[in-house]
Each structure stands twice: as C-alpha cells, then as structure tokens.
Design a protein around this motif. Sequence first.
Motif, short mmCIF file in Angstrom:
data_model
loop_
_atom_site.label_atom_id
_atom_site.label_comp_id
_atom_site.label_asym_id
_atom_site.label_seq_id
_atom_site.Cartn_x
_atom_site.Cartn_y
_atom_site.Cartn_z
N ALA A 81 0.32 5.81 0.14
CA ALA A 81 -0.34 7.11 -0.09
C ALA A 81 0.64 8.18 0.34
CB ALA A 81 -1.62 7.22 0.72
N ALA B 293 0.86 -1.19 0.00
CA ALA B 293 0.00 0.00 0.00
C ALA B 293 0.89 1.23 0.00
CB ALA B 293 -0.90 0.01 1.24
N MET C 209 -6.20 6.39 2.76
CA MET C 209 -5.97 4.94 2.77
C MET C 209 -7.27 4.20 3.08
SD MET C 209 -3.80 2.78 1.92
CE MET C 209 -2.27 3.67 1.79
N SER D 298 -2.41 0.85 -3.91
CA SER D 298 -3.01 0.13 -2.79
C SER D 298 -4.19 -0.75 -3.19
CB SER D 298 -3.49 1.13 -1.73
OG SER D 298 -2.52 2.12 -1.50
N ALA E 197 -2.72 6.68 -4.60
CA ALA E 197 -3.07 5.74 -3.52
C ALA E 197 -3.93 4.58 -4.04
CB ALA E 197 -3.80 6.48 -2.40
N LYS F 132 -8.70 1.34 0.79
CA LYS F 132 -8.95 -0.01 1.34
C LYS F 132 -10.39 -0.46 1.05
CE LYS F 132 -4.96 -1.05 3.25
NZ LYS F 132 -4.04 -1.91 2.47
#
Length: 250
Positions: free
Chosen positions: A92, A90, A155, A116, A112, A159
């Motif tokens: 960012a 991941a 994030m 990710s 990001a 996610k």
Amino acid sequence: MFLKNKKVVVMGVANKRSIAWGCAKALKEQGADIIYTYQNERMKKQLLKLAEPTDLLVECDVSSDESIAQAFTIIQEKFDKIDGLVHAIAFANKEELDGNVSDITRSGYLLAQDISSYSLLAVAHYAKPLLNPGSGIVTMTYLGSERAIPNYNMMGIAKASLETAVKYLAYEFAVDKIRVNGISAGAIKTLAVTGVKDYDQLIKLSEDRTPDKAGVTIEEVGNTCAFLVSELAAGIVGDIIYVDKGVHLT
Ligand code: NAD
C-alpha cells in the motif's frame, strides 16, 4: 521430514527479514525444494544472496497477469507439477498507512487491494493446473483485518478482503484436494512493516501482549506455514491460524 521431494513456490522474499524467507527455511528443513518468485531485479539481487545456486528463481510481478502467467509457464516447463504455494505479498502507498481512512484515495485503495488481496486469486488461477492433489496454499494476514489498529488503515481493509478470499478460494479448491489457508502473524520488523507510520508501536504492541514480551519470529511463522502446506494439515481448509504468540487473546 514431512515435505520430502515436494516442490513449493515461495512468493515474497525481499531479504533475510522477510516472512517468506522464514517460510522458505522451514519448508527446506522439512525436505521441500523451493522455487522462488521475485517482484523485480532489485529483489532478485537480495534473493540471490539467500537462495542456493541450484534453486529456480522466477520473476513475477503480481500487478501484471502477463507476468504471473509467464512465471507459472516457466515453473511448469521446469517441474511440471508443484505441491504448494506460499503467498507473502502486500503493498500500500505510505499515505494510505497514516492519518484518516476517510482520506484514502480511490487509486490508493485499488492499488492496495490489487497487490495485497486480488493477487492471491490471480496467482491461484495460474498455479491451479500445476498443483498436485494434497497441495497447500498459504497466505499471510494480520490482526488489523479485524480490529482498528493505529495507522494500519488501508492494509487492514485489504487484509479483511484477503481473508475472505481465502475462504471462498478454499471452498472452490477443496474439490481438487488443494487446501487454502492463511496465517495471521504477529507484527515483525520487515521491509513491508516499515511503510506503516509509527510502525515501532505496531511491533511493540505485538511484543508487549505476549507472555514473555518477545514478538513472534519468522521461523515460528515459517514452521506453521510448512505444516499448513503439508498433508499433515489435511483437515484444515479455509482457516486463518494465529501465529502471534497469543497477541490476539487480549
Ligand atoms: P517483506 O517486505 O519482506 O515482503 C513483502 C513482499 O511483497 C516483498 O518481497 C515484495 O517484493 C512483495 N511485493 C510487493 N509488491 C509486489 C508485486 N507487485 N509483485 C510481486 N511481489 C510484490 O514484508 P513481510 O512483512 O515479510 O510481508 C509478507 C507478508 O506478510 C505480507 O502479506 C504482509 O502483509 C504479511 N504480514 C506481515 C506482518 C509483519 O508484521 N511484518 C504481519 C502479518 C502479516
């Protein structure tokens, strides 16, 4: 040992604190041979301190399709087939892990999401021809996908996207008997987490809400990862499993 003679690609070991390293250790304990991918030369130096001299180490920067394609070509040439893949990657920008989400820049958002979330799809695309039936793909997510956790910001959004990618990918790959799942891990002090402003509060949150006030370890996450990669988890398809010692309950 439930992964004897299985070959598993582990992506994302930066150092001995990395969740990917917890996964690699657990997979090895279950008899698997590990193939490591690393982002760049700096990460390779760290990895060389941890991997065994006989382990295959392959460069793979997930921001480049060419790099991903090349990595899986090298892996295929050496091993032909693999039995699992761990995606623990991941990124960012620091600015996107602080302040207001309404200030997130277009370029920061795309970066990001690219590293990710999209990277899981990209890696799955190139890994698919190598994956034996019965294989498992596992990625790493966090509770900030579902709840607004202070400063997790960009994030958390990435996610949420990653978790949905898991479901669609799992549905597609299940036809070929390849399972895709995610682990929602409690906060652990790693290199990635230190990018979040006041990350110590994130860690504290994941410690204070456990019954024994101790946060989850990379070894505990790793053991669940080994299970999900293996055929013991044959019935688990497209799930996100919490490995946070109960933090999500309250
Ligand atoms: P880490 O810093 O040890 O690992 C992150 C890895 O991502 C590094 O190895 C880095 O090289 C890799 N990476 C970043 N950009 C890349 C690129 N362009 N190409 C290839 N690799 C790249 O941190 P970690 O906490 O072990 O993170 C692993 C995963 O676990 C991440 O997805 C993270 O979001 C997730 N996670 C972490 C926590 C936590 O609290 N640490 C909790 C839940 C989920």
